[in-house]
Design a protein around this motif. Structure first.
Motif, PDB file in Angstrom:
ATOM      1  N   PRO A  39     -26.382 -54.296 -44.503  1.00  0.00           N
ATOM      2  CA  PRO A  39     -27.908 -54.294 -44.850  1.00  0.00           C
ATOM      3  C   PRO A  39     -28.164 -52.956 -45.767  1.00  0.00           C
ATOM      4  O   PRO A  39     -28.141 -52.030 -45.489  1.00  0.00           O
ATOM      5  CB  PRO A  39     -28.879 -54.377 -43.635  1.00  0.00           C
ATOM      6  N   GLY A  40     -28.884 -53.271 -46.909  1.00  0.00           N
ATOM      7  CA  GLY A  40     -29.244 -52.238 -47.872  1.00  0.00           C
ATOM      8  C   GLY A  40     -28.231 -51.735 -48.859  1.00  0.00           C
ATOM      9  O   GLY A  40     -28.246 -51.101 -49.918  1.00  0.00           O
ATOM     10  N   GLY A  41     -26.982 -52.617 -48.864  1.00  0.00           N
ATOM     11  CA  GLY A  41     -26.005 -52.511 -49.935  1.00  0.00           C
ATOM     12  C   GLY A  41     -24.831 -51.552 -49.766  1.00  0.00           C
ATOM     13  O   GLY A  41     -23.921 -51.485 -50.757  1.00  0.00           O
ATOM     14  N   LEU A  42     -24.686 -50.976 -48.644  1.00  0.00           N
ATOM     15  CA  LEU A  42     -23.499 -50.033 -48.556  1.00  0.00           C
ATOM     16  C   LEU A  42     -22.400 -50.745 -48.036  1.00  0.00           C
ATOM     17  O   LEU A  42     -22.190 -51.724 -47.179  1.00  0.00           O
ATOM     18  CB  LEU A  42     -23.726 -48.960 -47.612  1.00  0.00           C
ATOM     19  N   VAL A  43     -21.019 -50.409 -48.743  1.00  0.00           N
ATOM     20  CA  VAL A  43     -19.977 -51.320 -48.364  1.00  0.00           C
ATOM     21  C   VAL A  43     -18.865 -50.425 -48.289  1.00  0.00           C
ATOM     22  O   VAL A  43     -18.443 -49.533 -49.234  1.00  0.00           O
ATOM     23  CB  VAL A  43     -19.533 -52.260 -49.715  1.00  0.00           C
ATOM     24  N   HIS A  44     -18.177 -50.469 -47.091  1.00  0.00           N
ATOM     25  CA  HIS A  44     -16.881 -49.667 -46.927  1.00  0.00           C
ATOM     26  C   HIS A  44     -15.662 -50.417 -47.350  1.00  0.00           C
ATOM     27  O   HIS A  44     -15.342 -51.201 -46.483  1.00  0.00           O
ATOM     28  CB  HIS A  44     -16.879 -49.236 -45.343  1.00  0.00           C
ATOM     29  N   ILE A  45     -15.054 -50.139 -48.404  1.00  0.00           N
ATOM     30  CA  ILE A  45     -13.925 -50.793 -48.762  1.00  0.00           C
ATOM     31  C   ILE A  45     -13.324 -49.716 -49.965  1.00  0.00           C
ATOM     32  O   ILE A  45     -14.044 -49.201 -50.613  1.00  0.00           O
ATOM     33  CB  ILE A  45     -14.172 -52.140 -49.561  1.00  0.00           C
ATOM     34  N   ARG A  46     -12.123 -49.952 -50.061  1.00  0.00           N
ATOM     35  CA  ARG A  46     -11.445 -49.109 -50.904  1.00  0.00           C
ATOM     36  C   ARG A  46     -10.689 -50.057 -52.046  1.00  0.00           C
ATOM     37  O   ARG A  46     -10.723 -51.346 -51.805  1.00  0.00           O
ATOM     38  CB  ARG A  46      -9.937 -48.543 -50.349  1.00  0.00           C
ATOM     39  N   GLN A  47     -10.328 -49.305 -53.021  1.00  0.00           N
ATOM     40  CA  GLN A  47     -10.060 -50.156 -54.100  1.00  0.00           C
ATOM     41  C   GLN A  47      -8.721 -50.740 -53.803  1.00  0.00           C
ATOM     42  O   GLN A  47      -8.531 -51.877 -54.405  1.00  0.00           O
ATOM     43  CB  GLN A  47      -9.759 -49.302 -55.449  1.00  0.00           C
ATOM     44  N   GLY A  72     -24.834 -50.820 -64.176  1.00  0.00           N
ATOM     45  CA  GLY A  72     -25.790 -50.321 -62.967  1.00  0.00           C
ATOM     46  C   GLY A  72     -25.932 -51.141 -61.732  1.00  0.00           C
ATOM     47  O   GLY A  72     -26.920 -51.067 -61.069  1.00  0.00           O
ATOM     48  N   ILE A  73     -24.949 -51.977 -61.775  1.00  0.00           N
ATOM     49  CA  ILE A  73     -24.795 -52.960 -60.449  1.00  0.00           C
ATOM     50  C   ILE A  73     -24.530 -52.220 -58.997  1.00  0.00           C
ATOM     51  O   ILE A  73     -24.874 -52.597 -58.226  1.00  0.00           O
ATOM     52  CB  ILE A  73     -23.962 -54.141 -60.761  1.00  0.00           C
ATOM     53  N   ILE A  74     -23.385 -51.261 -59.451  1.00  0.00           N
ATOM     54  CA  ILE A  74     -23.175 -50.449 -58.064  1.00  0.00           C
ATOM     55  C   ILE A  74     -23.453 -48.944 -58.515  1.00  0.00           C
ATOM     56  O   ILE A  74     -23.572 -48.529 -59.836  1.00  0.00           O
ATOM     57  CB  ILE A  74     -21.640 -50.622 -57.783  1.00  0.00           C
ATOM     58  N   SER A  75     -23.740 -47.925 -57.604  1.00  0.00           N
ATOM     59  CA  SER A  75     -23.825 -46.576 -57.916  1.00  0.00           C
ATOM     60  C   SER A  75     -22.791 -45.868 -58.600  1.00  0.00           C
ATOM     61  O   SER A  75     -21.632 -46.279 -57.943  1.00  0.00           O
ATOM     62  CB  SER A  75     -24.366 -46.189 -56.468  1.00  0.00           C
ATOM     63  N   GLU A  76     -23.039 -44.876 -59.154  1.00  0.00           N
ATOM     64  CA  GLU A  76     -22.054 -44.085 -59.670  1.00  0.00           C
ATOM     65  C   GLU A  76     -21.685 -42.890 -58.690  1.00  0.00           C
ATOM     66  O   GLU A  76     -20.612 -42.614 -58.761  1.00  0.00           O
ATOM     67  CB  GLU A  76     -22.543 -43.403 -61.119  1.00  0.00           C
ATOM     68  N   ARG A  77     -22.493 -42.662 -57.868  1.00  0.00           N
ATOM     69  CA  ARG A  77     -22.171 -41.562 -56.918  1.00  0.00           C
ATOM     70  C   ARG A  77     -22.150 -41.934 -55.614  1.00  0.00           C
ATOM     71  O   ARG A  77     -23.065 -42.350 -54.773  1.00  0.00           O
ATOM     72  CB  ARG A  77     -23.058 -40.327 -57.261  1.00  0.00           C
ATOM     73  N   GLN A  78     -20.909 -42.069 -55.189  1.00  0.00           N
ATOM     74  CA  GLN A  78     -20.420 -42.521 -53.606  1.00  0.00           C
ATOM     75  C   GLN A  78     -19.413 -41.678 -53.363  1.00  0.00           C
ATOM     76  O   GLN A  78     -18.376 -41.333 -54.163  1.00  0.00           O
ATOM     77  CB  GLN A  78     -20.377 -43.922 -53.479  1.00  0.00           C
ATOM     78  N   ARG A  79     -19.038 -41.565 -51.956  1.00  0.00           N
ATOM     79  CA  ARG A  79     -17.864 -40.743 -51.526  1.00  0.00           C
ATOM     80  C   ARG A  79     -16.805 -41.839 -51.568  1.00  0.00           C
ATOM     81  O   ARG A  79     -17.072 -43.091 -51.438  1.00  0.00           O
ATOM     82  CB  ARG A  79     -18.077 -40.116 -49.982  1.00  0.00           C
ATOM     83  N   LYS A  80     -15.602 -41.433 -51.423  1.00  0.00           N
ATOM     84  CA  LYS A  80     -14.227 -42.135 -51.644  1.00  0.00           C
ATOM     85  C   LYS A  80     -14.444 -43.346 -50.461  1.00  0.00           C
ATOM     86  O   LYS A  80     -14.539 -42.775 -49.327  1.00  0.00           O
ATOM     87  CB  LYS A  80     -13.248 -41.483 -51.437  1.00  0.00           C
ATOM     88  N   GLY A  81     -14.092 -44.371 -50.826  1.00  0.00           N
ATOM     89  CA  GLY A  81     -14.063 -45.546 -49.796  1.00  0.00           C
ATOM     90  C   GLY A  81     -15.389 -46.216 -49.647  1.00  0.00           C
ATOM     91  O   GLY A  81     -15.404 -47.281 -48.869  1.00  0.00           O
ATOM     92  N   THR A  82     -16.163 -45.902 -50.171  1.00  0.00           N
ATOM     93  CA  THR A  82     -17.641 -46.577 -50.074  1.00  0.00           C
ATOM     94  C   THR A  82     -18.236 -46.876 -51.651  1.00  0.00           C
ATOM     95  O   THR A  82     -17.843 -46.207 -52.494  1.00  0.00           O
ATOM     96  CB  THR A  82     -18.649 -45.890 -49.310  1.00  0.00           C
ATOM     97  N   LEU A  83     -18.913 -47.831 -51.615  1.00  0.00           N
ATOM     98  CA  LEU A  83     -19.521 -48.411 -52.767  1.00  0.00           C
ATOM     99  C   LEU A  83     -20.887 -48.682 -52.453  1.00  0.00           C
ATOM    100  O   LEU A  83     -21.408 -49.016 -51.446  1.00  0.00           O
ATOM    101  CB  LEU A  83     -18.837 -49.585 -53.343  1.00  0.00           C
ATOM    102  N   LEU A  84     -22.071 -48.387 -53.164  1.00  0.00           N
ATOM    103  CA  LEU A  84     -23.380 -48.788 -53.092  1.00  0.00           C
ATOM    104  C   LEU A  84     -23.790 -49.773 -54.049  1.00  0.00           C
ATOM    105  O   LEU A  84     -23.725 -49.522 -55.230  1.00  0.00           O
ATOM    106  CB  LEU A  84     -24.363 -47.466 -52.836  1.00  0.00           C
ATOM    107  N   ILE A  85     -24.130 -50.945 -53.644  1.00  0.00           N
ATOM    108  CA  ILE A  85     -24.907 -51.983 -54.658  1.00  0.00           C
ATOM    109  C   ILE A  85     -26.273 -51.365 -54.805  1.00  0.00           C
ATOM    110  O   ILE A  85     -26.874 -50.957 -53.968  1.00  0.00           O
ATOM    111  CB  ILE A  85     -24.725 -53.469 -53.935  1.00  0.00           C
TER     112      ILE A  85
END
Length: 156
Positions: A39-47, A72-85
């Motif tokens: 919930p909130g858009g955080l995704v823990h997944i690697r390429q 602009g659909i996902i954030s440019e600034r996230q740590r490795k292994g996570t994406l933010l919608i």
């Protein structure tokens, strides 16, 4: 991952998502991300995991993720292994949860880089039309690669 599955989305923004003119690979990756998000858009997944799940090369996944970032659909600034919608495209537990998240002072809302006015119809040549494509067939649980072989066409 959170025990609550995000079930509420902003319907107005999803209606104009075809205006982003995403490639088929980027749409597939976005579908997997929305299916796997907290919930909130955080995704823990690697390429690499996305590439294996969709049967694509890692460079194709990287290009598609770059396209999602450019729009602009996902954030440019996230740590490795996570994406933010984007918070306006993310899933939430309820309308109240979405409203509170968007009003929170620590929530970063970045610009969306595609037209959000008129609704453009989806592409006529969408390969998933009329199929039973499931972006996350295992419901977010880790399974062996042999168990998950979606029939996708490769973007190229």
């Amino acid at each position: 991952m959170s025990s609550t599955i995000p079930g509420f989305h902003n319907p107005q923004l999803f209606e104009v998502l075809p205006n982003a003119c995403l490639s088929a690979t980027a749409r597939d990756i976005f579908d997997v991300l929305t299916a796997r998000q907290e919930p909130g858009g955080l995704v823990h997944i690697r390429q690499q995991e996305l590439a294996e799940r969709l049967g694509l090369s890692q460079s194709a996944v990287s290009r598609a993720i770059s396209q999602l970032r450019d729009k602009g659909i996902i954030s440019e600034r996230q740590r490795k292994g996570t994406l933010l919608i984007h918070p306006l495209l993310a899933g939430y537990e309820s309308l109240a949860h979405m409203t509170n998240h968007l009003k929170a002072p620590d929530t970063h809302v970045w610009p969306i880089n595609f037209p959000v006015g008129d609704i453009r119809p989806p592409r006529v040549r969408d390969g998933r039309t009329g199929t039973d494509f499931d972006p996350d067939p295992d419901g977010g649980e880790d399974v062996t690669l042999e168990d998950v072989q979606p029939s996708l066409r490769l973007a190229g």
